[in-house]
Design a protein around this motif. Structure first.
Motif, PDB file in Angstrom:
ATOM      1  N   ARG A 155      -5.653   9.770   0.042  1.00  0.00           N
ATOM      2  CA  ARG A 155      -5.940   8.839   1.315  1.00  0.00           C
ATOM      3  C   ARG A 155      -7.466   9.043   1.611  1.00  0.00           C
ATOM      4  O   ARG A 155      -7.924   8.206   2.000  1.00  0.00           O
ATOM      5  CB  ARG A 155      -5.063   9.387   2.475  1.00  0.00           C
ATOM      6  CG  ARG A 155      -5.157   8.670   3.653  1.00  0.00           C
ATOM      7  CD  ARG A 155      -3.798   8.635   4.541  1.00  0.00           C
ATOM      8  NE  ARG A 155      -2.613   8.165   3.767  1.00  0.00           N
ATOM      9  CZ  ARG A 155      -1.540   8.381   4.272  1.00  0.00           C
ATOM     10  NH1 ARG A 155      -1.205   9.263   5.145  1.00  0.00           N
ATOM     11  NH2 ARG A 155      -0.422   7.984   3.518  1.00  0.00           N
ATOM     12  N   THR A 163       0.757  -1.322  -0.021  1.00  0.00           N
ATOM     13  CA  THR A 163       0.068   0.132   0.050  1.00  0.00           C
ATOM     14  C   THR A 163       0.985   1.230  -0.043  1.00  0.00           C
ATOM     15  O   THR A 163       0.246   2.251  -0.169  1.00  0.00           O
ATOM     16  CB  THR A 163      -1.025   0.195   1.213  1.00  0.00           C
ATOM     17  OG1 THR A 163      -0.159  -0.201   2.615  1.00  0.00           O
ATOM     18  CG2 THR A 163      -1.911  -1.216   1.145  1.00  0.00           C
ATOM     19  N   LYS A 222      -9.588   6.739  -0.347  1.00  0.00           N
ATOM     20  CA  LYS A 222      -9.473   5.263   0.056  1.00  0.00           C
ATOM     21  C   LYS A 222     -10.232   5.054   1.342  1.00  0.00           C
ATOM     22  O   LYS A 222     -10.555   3.804   1.462  1.00  0.00           O
ATOM     23  CB  LYS A 222      -7.912   4.943   0.163  1.00  0.00           C
ATOM     24  CG  LYS A 222      -7.161   4.895  -1.047  1.00  0.00           C
ATOM     25  CD  LYS A 222      -5.660   4.515  -0.953  1.00  0.00           C
ATOM     26  CE  LYS A 222      -5.060   4.649  -2.467  1.00  0.00           C
ATOM     27  NZ  LYS A 222      -3.482   4.422  -2.155  1.00  0.00           N
ATOM     28  N   LEU A 256      -4.050  -1.319  11.748  1.00  0.00           N
ATOM     29  CA  LEU A 256      -3.615   0.163  11.924  1.00  0.00           C
ATOM     30  C   LEU A 256      -4.932   0.961  12.460  1.00  0.00           C
ATOM     31  O   LEU A 256      -4.674   1.645  13.192  1.00  0.00           O
ATOM     32  CB  LEU A 256      -3.121   0.662  10.459  1.00  0.00           C
ATOM     33  CG  LEU A 256      -1.993   0.071  10.282  1.00  0.00           C
ATOM     34  CD1 LEU A 256      -1.689   0.620   8.750  1.00  0.00           C
ATOM     35  CD2 LEU A 256      -0.820   0.470  10.934  1.00  0.00           C
ATOM     36  N   ASN A 279      -3.883  -3.176   7.428  1.00  0.00           N
ATOM     37  CA  ASN A 279      -4.874  -1.804   7.604  1.00  0.00           C
ATOM     38  C   ASN A 279      -5.715  -2.092   8.766  1.00  0.00           C
ATOM     39  O   ASN A 279      -6.171  -0.984   9.247  1.00  0.00           O
ATOM     40  CB  ASN A 279      -5.590  -1.557   6.485  1.00  0.00           C
ATOM     41  CG  ASN A 279      -4.677  -1.068   5.297  1.00  0.00           C
ATOM     42  OD1 ASN A 279      -3.671  -0.582   5.646  1.00  0.00           O
ATOM     43  ND2 ASN A 279      -5.073  -1.170   3.728  1.00  0.00           N
TER      44      ASN A 279
END
Length: 316
Positions: A273, A69, A276, A175, A172
């Motif tokens: 970002r 990513t 996304k 995170l 992700n």
């Protein structure tokens, strides 16, 4: 049955061993030869080329280059691994008496984004970037060298899962969990998107079906039954943390403006970002459920996420 799993030391491979080890004789093929409980033997790529691997009924090809990513990986590396290794393993499958082959592709081989549509197997593939492009190149090679509708002695499945998660998962979801755990409010509540996920429990269920059931060869998308918004995902994370969700519904125009400024100043939030984080990506699993003869997968999206999120507790 004798099942050979490439990339067996990875996250998906490790979970397939746990799910299938008690029912089948599981073997591995990997660059790491370390033994795994429940695996009869792990072979090397040199063993594959030298034809030192005994008879296998099923080959599950997981080995590949994961999506970076951060876009720091060289493009050719994706094609060397995701396309090159697939050709190598698939040629081996065709030359042996193995009857079933499962290639783990990705929904990113079909489309990088889907907008408000639902991604089905009928989509004309349009990948963006070397990860998706290398996966669709591997799919093309399989389709060019095997007639999905004619060969009755072998079954070939191209599986395109969306984001897979479960205990031991990194990426992700972990995170996002870390951000919410720190008490940082989610500022994008005004954006209502929908995203599909694949819980490892459902994936293992589908894999057992592909290995044992009478499923026709073909391309199958994989995801949980329900798609969740990011706001719902934040709420599930907070449920696992036993705290109240802090979701701010700041005006979309304000966030778009901040993202534009962030791009100029190189801040964590920029337009790319933001897109996304707020875009929808819904994947249909109707075809695979129909092929397996089920109307519902065993694990709901919410249940699967809670299992994954609860496994994060205690991590630093």
């Amino acid at each position: 049955m004798n099942i050979l799993i490439t990339g067996i030391h990875g996250f998906v491979g490790s979970n397939l061993v746990k799910a299938m080890g008690g029912k089948h004789a599981v073997y591995g093929l990997d660059i790491v030869a370390d033994s795994i409980a429940g695996v009869a033997k792990i072979y090397t790529w040199e063993d594959l080329d030298a034809k030192r691997i005994p008879h296998m009924d099923v080959i599950i090809h997981l080995a590949g280059k994961a999506h970076d990513t951060k876009n720091k990986s060289a493009s050719q590396l994706y094609f060397d691994v995701n396309t090159g290794l697939t050709k190598r393993v698939f040629d081996y499958f065709l030359a042996t008496e193995a009857t079933r082959f499962v290639f783990f592709s990705s929904v990113k081989a079909a489309a990088n984004s889907v907008g408000d549509e639902v991604l089905t197997e009928e989509v004309i593939p349009w990948p963006v970037g070397p990860y998706g492009e290398s996966k669709i190149a591997a799919e093309k090679y399989i389709n060019e060298n095997f007639d999905m509708g004619a060969d009755a002695s072998k079954r070939v499945y191209i599986l395109r899962p969306c984001m897979i998660h479960g205990p031991g998962n990194k990426g992700n979801l972990n995170l996002l969990y870390s951000v919410v755990r720190r008490g940082i409010p989610w500022p994008l509540g005004a954006f209502e998107n929908r995203r599909s996920f694949t819980s490892i429990g459902n994936l293992c269920f589908v894999m057992e079906g592909l290995v044992t059931a009478n499923v026709p060869s073909g391309i199958y998308h994989m995801g949980d039954d329900e798609a969740l918004s990011t706001n719902e995902l934040i709420s599930v994370i907070c449920e696992s943390l036993d705290r109240k969700a802090r979701i701010w519904h700041l005006p979309k125009r304000l966030m778009l403006g901040l993202a534009s400024v962030g791009g100029v100043l190189r801040l964590p939030l920029n337009r790319d970002r933001l897109q996304k984080l707020t875009e929808s990506y819904v994947v249909s699993n109707a075809k695979i459920k129909g092929a397996l003869g089920v109307t519902k997968l065993p694990v709901s999206a919410r249940e699967g996420l809670l299992v994954t999120l609860n496994s994060f507790k205690g991590r630093s």
